[in-house]
Write a protein that holds these residues in place. Structure first.
Motif, PDB file in Angstrom:
ATOM      1  N   ALA A   1      46.393  11.561  81.936  1.00 42.04           N
ATOM      2  CA  ALA A   1      47.405  11.046  82.622  1.00 42.04           C
ATOM      3  C   ALA A   1      46.834  10.501  84.043  1.00 42.04           C
ATOM      4  CB  ALA A   1      48.433  12.541  83.058  1.00 42.04           C
ATOM      5  N   ARG A   2      46.001  11.371  84.570  1.00 42.19           N
ATOM      6  CA  ARG A   2      45.166  10.880  85.864  1.00 42.19           C
ATOM      7  C   ARG A   2      44.481   9.407  85.528  1.00 42.19           C
ATOM      8  NH1 ARG A   2      42.061  12.986  90.149  1.00 42.19           N
ATOM      9  NH2 ARG A   2      42.443  11.360  91.605  1.00 42.19           N
ATOM     10  N   ILE A   3      43.843   9.309  84.452  1.00 46.87           N
ATOM     11  CA  ILE A   3      43.237   8.020  84.180  1.00 46.87           C
ATOM     12  C   ILE A   3      44.341   6.889  84.044  1.00 46.87           C
ATOM     13  CG2 ILE A   3      42.081   6.758  82.030  1.00 46.87           C
ATOM     14  CD1 ILE A   3      40.682   9.676  81.737  1.00 46.87           C
ATOM     15  N   ALA A   4      45.301   7.337  83.360  1.00 47.24           N
ATOM     16  CA  ALA A   4      46.518   6.162  83.268  1.00 47.24           C
ATOM     17  C   ALA A   4      46.902   5.670  84.812  1.00 47.24           C
ATOM     18  CB  ALA A   4      47.822   6.887  82.612  1.00 47.24           C
TER      19      ALA A   4
ATOM     20  N   ALA B   1      36.072   5.944  80.534  1.00 46.36           N
ATOM     21  CA  ALA B   1      35.858   7.045  81.549  1.00 46.36           C
ATOM     22  C   ALA B   1      34.835   8.164  80.921  1.00 46.36           C
ATOM     23  CB  ALA B   1      37.278   7.378  82.145  1.00 46.36           C
ATOM     24  N   VAL B   2      35.507   8.403  79.964  1.00 42.73           N
ATOM     25  CA  VAL B   2      34.648   9.553  79.296  1.00 42.73           C
ATOM     26  C   VAL B   2      33.237   9.243  78.932  1.00 42.73           C
ATOM     27  CG1 VAL B   2      34.258  11.128  77.381  1.00 42.73           C
ATOM     28  CG2 VAL B   2      36.554  10.909  78.426  1.00 42.73           C
TER      29      VAL B   2
ATOM     30  N   ASN C   1      33.815  19.176  86.279  1.00 40.23           N
ATOM     31  CA  ASN C   1      33.001  18.056  86.533  1.00 40.23           C
ATOM     32  C   ASN C   1      33.744  16.558  86.477  1.00 40.23           C
ATOM     33  OD1 ASN C   1      31.204  19.291  88.254  1.00 40.23           O
ATOM     34  ND2 ASN C   1      29.684  19.482  86.602  1.00 40.23           N
ATOM     35  N   PHE C   2      34.423  16.677  85.405  1.00 40.62           N
ATOM     36  CA  PHE C   2      35.028  15.612  84.944  1.00 40.62           C
ATOM     37  C   PHE C   2      36.337  15.295  85.946  1.00 40.62           C
ATOM     38  CE2 PHE C   2      37.906  12.820  82.137  1.00 40.62           C
ATOM     39  CZ  PHE C   2      37.273  11.671  82.204  1.00 40.62           C
TER      40      PHE C   2
ATOM     41  N   ALA D   1      38.634  14.531  77.165  1.00 39.53           N
ATOM     42  CA  ALA D   1      39.673  14.502  78.405  1.00 39.53           C
ATOM     43  C   ALA D   1      40.754  15.409  77.912  1.00 39.53           C
ATOM     44  CB  ALA D   1      40.092  13.121  78.973  1.00 39.53           C
ATOM     45  N   THR D   2      41.252  16.139  78.884  1.00 39.27           N
ATOM     46  CA  THR D   2      42.394  17.050  78.776  1.00 39.27           C
ATOM     47  C   THR D   2      43.715  16.078  78.816  1.00 39.27           C
ATOM     48  OG1 THR D   2      42.715  17.795  80.908  1.00 39.27           O
ATOM     49  CG2 THR D   2      41.257  19.198  79.496  1.00 39.27           C
TER      50      THR D   2
END
Length: 266
Positions: free
Chosen positions: A251-254, A126-127, A163-164, A245-246
């Motif tokens: 966690a959102r990506i998961a 994603a990054v 923006n991410f 990513a923070t």
């Protein structure tokens, strides 16, 4: 279902232009032929690449070393030389499905070639997609997504972190609208590689790319390929950046890519 706030890949398979040009150009002939395949398999099938000797069949999974791997397949069929331009448009010493589906289809159906692909940690993928499209601005398809991204809150005035967040909103929204026609750079990897429909001989990982690509060629009796000189070359790498990513974004990506985490054990 459509939504002006997302960009979806157009369905060109039965378009009037495709029907008109199919007798004249391989690209349109392939689109026409794939119209007879299930909709969720058309993009994966069109992303297949067959080696010149028809012993290796690679399914490109975007943002998962697909450029690097395609360069190795090109070099394998062209005396060890990599392609100088966009290798995804190369048509010498290999058979890309976008031009040669009629050659690949019987190989796929008979499983007469070693079928492989690569997957990647969803956070890193994603990054990488975000950086390629919206930080480095290198992807030629960026303009298709810019308007919809702005509708979600993207702005050059924002920090990369903000923006991410917008990008993740956009990805989640697009997948909700149409997971099949979602851009393959952030489509679910299980869908990109048609995991439920294809039987792979190897699903390698970007994180262990050199070891896994060596396993691919060893499987067809070529443990000498790729040579060290090719392994040292890097293609389509992102520019250096300290963006990451923070924890909240991870966690959102998961959540968004839960199917990929479950299927591939990340």
């Amino acid at each position: 279902m459509s939504d002006p706030r997302v960009f979806l890949a157009p369905d060109e398979h039965n378009a009037p232009l495709t029907r008109l040009l199919a007798p004249l150009f391989p690209r349109y002939r392939v689109l026409r032929a794939l119209a007879g395949e299930p909709a969720h398999l058309r993009a994966p099938y069109r992303n297949l690449i067959l080696s010149h000797d028809k012993r290796l069949l690679f399914l490109r999974n975007q943002k998962c070393a697909c450029t690097q791997t395609t360069q190795f397949l090109y070099a394998y069929g062209n005396g060890g030389q990599t392609y100088a331009g966009n290798v995804h448009r190369a048509n010498k010493g290999l058979y890309p499905a976008r031009y040669h589906w009629e050659t690949i289809k019987p190989v796929l159906e008979s499983h007469s070639a070693f079928l492989f692909t690569f997957v990647r940690d969803p956070v890193a993928r994603a990054v990488s997609a975000f950086r390629n499209f919206f930080l480095d601005q290198d992807n030629i398809a960026r303009h298709k997504h810019l308007g919809p991204m702005q509708a979600h809150g993207f702005s050059a005035e924002n920090s990369p972190e903000r923006n991410f967040d917008v990008f993740l909103d956009y990805v989640a929204h697009t997948l909700a609208v149409d997971p099949v026609r979602c851009d393959t750079h952030w489509r679910l990897q299980v869908d990109n590689i048609a995991l439920a429909d294809l039987s792979f001989d190897l699903i390698g990982r970007v994180e262990s790319f050199e070891a896994d690509i060596a396993r691919v060629f060893a499987a067809i009796g070529r443990p000498d390929f790729p040579p060290e000189s090719l392994l040292k070359q890097r293609h389509n790498r992102s520019r250096p950046s300290d963006f990451a990513a923070t924890p909240a974004q991870k966690a959102r990506i998961a959540t968004i890519f839960a199917s990929d985490y479950e299927a591939f054990g990340y």
